[in-house]
Design a protein around this motif. Structure first.
Motif, PDB file in Angstrom:
ATOM      1  N   ILE A 126       0.838  -1.209   0.000  1.00 54.11           N
ATOM      2  CA  ILE A 126       0.000   0.000   0.000  1.00 54.11           C
ATOM      3  C   ILE A 126       0.868   1.253   0.000  1.00 54.11           C
ATOM      4  CG2 ILE A 126      -1.709   1.279   1.339  1.00 54.11           C
ATOM      5  CD1 ILE A 126      -2.790  -1.420   2.319  1.00 54.11           C
ATOM      6  N   VAL A 127       1.938   1.247   0.794  1.00 50.55           N
ATOM      7  CA  VAL A 127       2.837   2.397   0.839  1.00 50.55           C
ATOM      8  C   VAL A 127       3.484   2.629  -0.522  1.00 50.55           C
ATOM      9  CG1 VAL A 127       4.989   3.268   1.836  1.00 50.55           C
ATOM     10  CG2 VAL A 127       3.272   2.205   3.307  1.00 50.55           C
ATOM     11  N   GLN A 128       3.906   1.557  -1.180  1.00 49.50           N
ATOM     12  CA  GLN A 128       4.534   1.702  -2.493  1.00 49.50           C
ATOM     13  C   GLN A 128       3.559   2.267  -3.516  1.00 49.50           C
ATOM     14  OE1 GLN A 128       5.597  -1.914  -4.566  1.00 49.50           O
ATOM     15  NE2 GLN A 128       7.409  -0.962  -5.486  1.00 49.50           N
ATOM     16  N   ALA A 129       2.319   1.774  -3.517  1.00 48.53           N
ATOM     17  CA  ALA A 129       1.325   2.275  -4.470  1.00 48.53           C
ATOM     18  C   ALA A 129       1.015   3.749  -4.219  1.00 48.53           C
ATOM     19  CB  ALA A 129       0.050   1.436  -4.381  1.00 48.53           C
ATOM     20  N   ALA A 130       0.912   4.147  -2.944  1.00 51.11           N
ATOM     21  CA  ALA A 130       0.644   5.554  -2.621  1.00 51.11           C
ATOM     22  C   ALA A 130       1.789   6.453  -3.102  1.00 51.11           C
ATOM     23  CB  ALA A 130       0.430   5.711  -1.121  1.00 51.11           C
ATOM     24  N   LEU A 133       1.566   6.838  -6.948  1.00 50.37           N
ATOM     25  CA  LEU A 133       0.501   7.749  -7.360  1.00 50.37           C
ATOM     26  C   LEU A 133       0.868   9.202  -7.081  1.00 50.37           C
ATOM     27  CD1 LEU A 133      -2.607   5.699  -6.152  1.00 50.37           C
ATOM     28  CD2 LEU A 133      -1.902   6.125  -8.513  1.00 50.37           C
ATOM     29  N   LEU A 134       1.538   9.445  -5.946  1.00 50.94           N
ATOM     30  CA  LEU A 134       1.987  10.806  -5.649  1.00 50.94           C
ATOM     31  C   LEU A 134       3.022  11.279  -6.671  1.00 50.94           C
ATOM     32  CD1 LEU A 134       1.953  13.254  -3.756  1.00 50.94           C
ATOM     33  CD2 LEU A 134       3.673  12.098  -2.339  1.00 50.94           C
ATOM     34  N   SER A 135       3.918  10.381  -7.072  1.00 54.43           N
ATOM     35  CA  SER A 135       4.920  10.734  -8.088  1.00 54.43           C
ATOM     36  C   SER A 135       4.255  11.052  -9.419  1.00 54.43           C
ATOM     37  CB  SER A 135       5.915   9.584  -8.252  1.00 54.43           C
ATOM     38  OG  SER A 135       6.593   9.316  -7.038  1.00 54.43           O
ATOM     39  N   VAL A 136       3.243  10.290  -9.795  1.00 54.45           N
ATOM     40  CA  VAL A 136       2.520  10.563 -11.039  1.00 54.45           C
ATOM     41  C   VAL A 136       1.914  11.959 -11.001  1.00 54.45           C
ATOM     42  CG1 VAL A 136       0.508   9.916 -12.410  1.00 54.45           C
ATOM     43  CG2 VAL A 136       2.052   8.155 -11.583  1.00 54.45           C
ATOM     44  N   GLY A 137       1.295  12.317  -9.885  1.00 59.62           N
ATOM     45  CA  GLY A 137       0.699  13.649  -9.766  1.00 59.62           C
ATOM     46  C   GLY A 137       1.720  14.761  -9.892  1.00 59.62           C
ATOM     47  N   ALA A 140       8.902  11.034  -2.625  1.00 55.97           N
ATOM     48  CA  ALA A 140       8.030   9.915  -3.001  1.00 55.97           C
ATOM     49  C   ALA A 140       8.816   8.823  -3.712  1.00 55.97           C
ATOM     50  CB  ALA A 140       6.894  10.420  -3.894  1.00 55.97           C
ATOM     51  N   GLY A 141       9.762   9.211  -4.562  1.00 53.83           N
ATOM     52  CA  GLY A 141      10.587   8.212  -5.241  1.00 53.83           C
ATOM     53  C   GLY A 141      11.447   7.412  -4.287  1.00 53.83           C
ATOM     54  N   ALA A 142      11.964   8.065  -3.237  1.00 52.92           N
ATOM     55  CA  ALA A 142      12.766   7.351  -2.244  1.00 52.92           C
ATOM     56  C   ALA A 142      11.920   6.342  -1.475  1.00 52.92           C
ATOM     57  CB  ALA A 142      13.410   8.358  -1.289  1.00 52.92           C
ATOM     58  N   ILE A 143      10.720   6.744  -1.093  1.00 50.82           N
ATOM     59  CA  ILE A 143       9.829   5.827  -0.362  1.00 50.82           C
ATOM     60  C   ILE A 143       9.424   4.654  -1.254  1.00 50.82           C
ATOM     61  CG2 ILE A 143       7.574   5.639   0.753  1.00 50.82           C
ATOM     62  CD1 ILE A 143       7.882   8.525   1.642  1.00 50.82           C
ATOM     63  N   GLU A 144       9.141   4.946  -2.509  1.00 54.26           N
ATOM     64  CA  GLU A 144       8.746   3.878  -3.441  1.00 54.26           C
ATOM     65  C   GLU A 144       9.864   2.848  -3.620  1.00 54.26           C
ATOM     66  OE1 GLU A 144       8.317   1.680  -7.105  1.00 54.26           O
ATOM     67  OE2 GLU A 144       9.816   3.254  -6.769  1.00 54.26           O
ATOM     68  N   ARG A 145      11.107   3.319  -3.752  1.00 55.49           N
ATOM     69  CA  ARG A 145      12.231   2.400  -3.929  1.00 55.49           C
ATOM     70  C   ARG A 145      12.495   1.586  -2.678  1.00 55.49           C
ATOM     71  NH1 ARG A 145      13.396  -0.453  -6.802  1.00 55.49           N
ATOM     72  NH2 ARG A 145      11.214  -0.188  -7.290  1.00 55.49           N
ATOM     73  N   LEU A 146      12.378   2.215  -1.508  1.00 54.26           N
ATOM     74  CA  LEU A 146      12.611   1.502  -0.256  1.00 54.26           C
ATOM     75  C   LEU A 146      11.551   0.426  -0.040  1.00 54.26           C
ATOM     76  CD1 LEU A 146      14.474   1.407   2.186  1.00 54.26           C
ATOM     77  CD2 LEU A 146      12.995   3.068   3.310  1.00 54.26           C
ATOM     78  N   SER A 188      -3.925   4.609 -13.474  1.00 53.58           N
ATOM     79  CA  SER A 188      -5.083   3.699 -13.461  1.00 53.58           C
ATOM     80  C   SER A 188      -4.641   2.260 -13.230  1.00 53.58           C
ATOM     81  CB  SER A 188      -5.843   3.815 -14.777  1.00 53.58           C
ATOM     82  OG  SER A 188      -6.271   5.143 -15.003  1.00 53.58           O
ATOM     83  N   LEU A 189      -3.540   1.866 -13.853  1.00 48.61           N
ATOM     84  CA  LEU A 189      -3.023   0.518 -13.663  1.00 48.61           C
ATOM     85  C   LEU A 189      -2.571   0.286 -12.214  1.00 48.61           C
ATOM     86  CD1 LEU A 189      -2.309  -2.170 -15.034  1.00 48.61           C
ATOM     87  CD2 LEU A 189      -0.062  -1.205 -15.582  1.00 48.61           C
ATOM     88  N   MET A 190      -1.975   1.302 -11.597  1.00 48.54           N
ATOM     89  CA  MET A 190      -1.558   1.186 -10.193  1.00 48.54           C
ATOM     90  C   MET A 190      -2.760   0.978  -9.271  1.00 48.54           C
ATOM     91  SD  MET A 190       1.187   4.316 -10.170  1.00 48.54           S
ATOM     92  CE  MET A 190       2.560   4.358 -11.315  1.00 48.54           C
ATOM     93  N   ILE A 191      -3.818   1.739  -9.503  1.00 48.76           N
ATOM     94  CA  ILE A 191      -5.014   1.611  -8.655  1.00 48.76           C
ATOM     95  C   ILE A 191      -5.665   0.247  -8.839  1.00 48.76           C
ATOM     96  CG2 ILE A 191      -7.319   2.558  -8.246  1.00 48.76           C
ATOM     97  CD1 ILE A 191      -6.219   5.290  -9.107  1.00 48.76           C
ATOM     98  N   TRP A 192      -5.659  -0.263 -10.058  1.00 48.81           N
ATOM     99  CA  TRP A 192      -6.263  -1.580 -10.317  1.00 48.81           C
ATOM    100  C   TRP A 192      -5.442  -2.708  -9.698  1.00 48.81           C
ATOM    101  CZ3 TRP A 192      -3.786  -5.464 -13.094  1.00 48.81           C
ATOM    102  CH2 TRP A 192      -4.540  -6.617 -13.334  1.00 48.81           C
TER     103      TRP A 192
END
Length: 590
Positions: free
Chosen positions: A210-214, A217-221, A249-255, A321-325
């Motif tokens: 869930i943290v990675q998906a959030a 999505l923040l990076s996309v925005g 957001a990129g650092a959190i996603e990678r971690l 959209s793919l991330m949310i799905w």
């Protein structure tokens, strides 16, 4: 633990019953008792009914066995018994008992040793069992979960550098984002690995998903917002608030992605395939590698095609959209993996006593996150440096210095600014991933013919040789022409065959040498060290951010690959006793 032998003689049945009791020392005693009454034994004229005994032994609680006590401890423990007992106490001493039987019972691997040592099954039957996963249904559910999660992750790994490179013709924004992402992994990797080792597997995995998906999505925005304002200079990009949020957001996603990958590759797949089923484990590792690479092919190719036909903002919305799905799909499949494997993922990761002591010792540190992080980093580095397959791991880390002669953010940015179409860049990344899929099959044949250790050396030597030719082509100053550029890219694509071959072989080498209770900690620390290598190269790329310095970065990348091959080959030609013990089946070190 003490083992006491009581001898009972009865008119109808004579037997020995072997009972296991707990005491402060370990010794053997034989006490004769008679149901008809006590009589003194005459050593010269033993009773006739003691001439023959029908023996029967029973063993209980054989899972714990303390070390055998010394002769002095035996005499001290039996002194009072000898004085009060009307019959002599006989002490049994047997070399076979002391060396073979007790060594068989010693340690936590008694059951595994006993089951694998007994020649009950034929070789074909043993191979069939070794090739059958312990939880096949759970393993298939894990494959499906990885497919859904990796598709989104690999698509995003290609999308963000391509989208940022279209903002301004410079390597600097991509290098800065990559640098801070690697720093986050270096600092937070051991801490996240330690937390993963101490929290339940399934809830921790779903939370990180869930943290990675959030974060994605923040990076996309943020990138969509950047394309809306379209900054004019690279310096204006770096000082924008949206870029700071994007870096975080990129650092959190990678971690989060690091922790998820380590959990699956070093812990979950071992439990689902079976710790004592090497063929099934090797096949599971190969399937996971193929899933990751197929997702890389699909993600890079699809986003590249869409980016060549649509605006970047439209493509980013499609990715969101793919991330949310995919998020609920991954969560449900993770739960289903544990359900179909009879709850094997709920199994404790370490003995209860060590878990209790570890949790008790870490309770005060939980109040101080900084102190806990420093302690986790120190502990992770100590365990990493003490692992028995350290040279193989260091060779794996050295490959991460290669940040430009491989598909990634800098290569994508370089090719984008070199004038190549996004569809061609996506095809290049897809071909690199396809070579990785081929490597999962080629590596199996290499292991069969050369052995697992020599197969790793062959992969590293192949990669170093091809990249040497690629760098020579670049320095020929002919990349402005179409054919030399395509030849340069083809050499990099072929080099991925050697890289991924070592990746597959090295994973099994590390799984063999790292204890399961430390898999997440050492695995996360290893990725942190690899991220340190990448961050160093990205730091150099930040300084030399102009595309004219690409050749200098390519030379540094080549030297790292050559160094990895030399280090591994030296370890292979000078095996240690631990290496011989772990890889005793390898002919070159036997």
């Amino acid at each position: 633990m003490g083992v006491v032998i009581f001898a009972h003689a009865q008119p109808s049945t004579n037997l020995f019953s072997l009972r296991q009791i707990h005491s402060s020392s370990s010794y053997l005693r034989i006490r004769p008792h008679f149901s008809s009454g006590r009589r003194r034994l005459n050593p010269k004229f033993p009773p006739p009914r003691l001439d023959c005994f029908s023996l029967r032994c029973s063993l209980t609680n054989t899972d714990v066995c303390n070390p055998v006590a010394t002769d002095e401890e035996v005499h001290e423990g039996t002194a009072s018994a000898d004085s009060n007992c009307p019959v002599p106490v006989v002490h049994l001493k047997s070399d076979a008992l002391e060396t073979e039987a007790l060594n068989l019972l010693a340690g936590g691997t008694y059951v595994d040793t006993l089951l694998t040592a007994l020649p009950v099954l034929s070789e074909e039957e043993q191979n069939a069992i070794a090739a059958t996963p312990a939880h096949p249904a759970g393993l298939y559910a894990l494959y499906a979960s990885c497919l859904a999660g990796n598709l989104v992750e690999q698509l995003w790994n290609f999308a963000w550098p391509a989208a940022i490179a279209l903002l301004h013709p410079s390597l600097l924004p991509v290098a800065v984002m990559g640098f801070f992402a690697k720093v986050a992994v270096i600092v937070g990797g051991p801490l996240v690995g330690k937390l993963m080792d101490h929290f339940p597997r399934v809830p921790a995995y779903n939370c990180l998903t869930i943290v990675q998906a959030a974060a994605q999505l923040l990076s996309v925005g943020m990138i969509i917002h950047a394309h809306a304002i379209h900054p004019t200079s690279v310096s204006s990009v770096l000082v924008q608030p949206w870029f700071s949020v994007l870096v975080l957001a990129g650092a959190i996603e990678r971690l989060s992605g690091l922790a998820l990958g380590v959990a699956v590759e070093r812990d979950w797949v071992v439990l689902l395939a079976g710790t004592n089923r090497p063929i099934a484990l090797a096949r599971a590792n190969a399937v996971l590698s193929r899933i990751d690479l197929v997702c890389e092919i699909a993600g890079a190719s699809l986003f590249g095609i869409f980016l060549s036909k649509h605006e970047p903002v439209t493509c980013l919305k499609l990715a969101a959209s793919l991330m949310i799905w995919a998020l609920p799909v991954v969560v449900v499949l993770t739960w289903l993996t544990n359900k179909l494997s009879s709850g094997v993922l709920d199994r404790a990761k370490c003995p209860q006593t060590s878990c209790r002591s570890s949790s008790a010792g870490s309770t005060p540190d939980a109040q101080n996150i900084v102190g806990m992080s420093i302690e986790a980093i120190k502990h992770g580095w100590v365990e990493y440096m003490q692992q028995p397959v350290l040279p193989a791991s260091l060779a794996y880390v050295l490959l991460y210095f290669n940040v430009v002669l491989a598909p990634g953010g800098l290569m994508t940015a370089f090719l984008t600014q070199h004038g190549l179409k996004p569809s061609i860049i996506g095809g290049f990344s897809g071909l690199c991933a396809f070579m990785g899929v081929a490597a999962t099959y080629v590596s199996a044949e290499m292991v069969k013919r050369l052995g697992i250790l020599k197969a790793g050396a062959a992969g590293l030597i192949l990669q170093a040789s091809l990249l040497t030719i690629a760098v020579a082509v670049y320095w020929s100053r002919s990349l402005s022409q179409q054919i030399p550029l395509q030849f340069f890219l083809c050499l990099i694509v072929l080099s991925r065959l050697g890289h991924m071959s070592y990746d597959v072989v090295g994973a099994q080498i590390l799984q063999t040498g790292i204890p399961p209770s430390k898999a997440n900690l050492i695995g996360a620390t290893e990725v942190s060290v690899a991220s340190l290598a990448e961050s160093v190269m990205l730091g150099v790329a930040i300084i030399a951010n102009d595309t004219s310095h690409f050749g200098f970065l390519a030379m540094l990348s080549l030297l790292s690959v050559v160094g990895a091959a030399c280090l591994y080959c030296r370890w292979l030609t000078n095996p240690t006793d631990t290496q011989r013990s772990l890889f005793s089946f390898e002919p070159q070190i036997s």
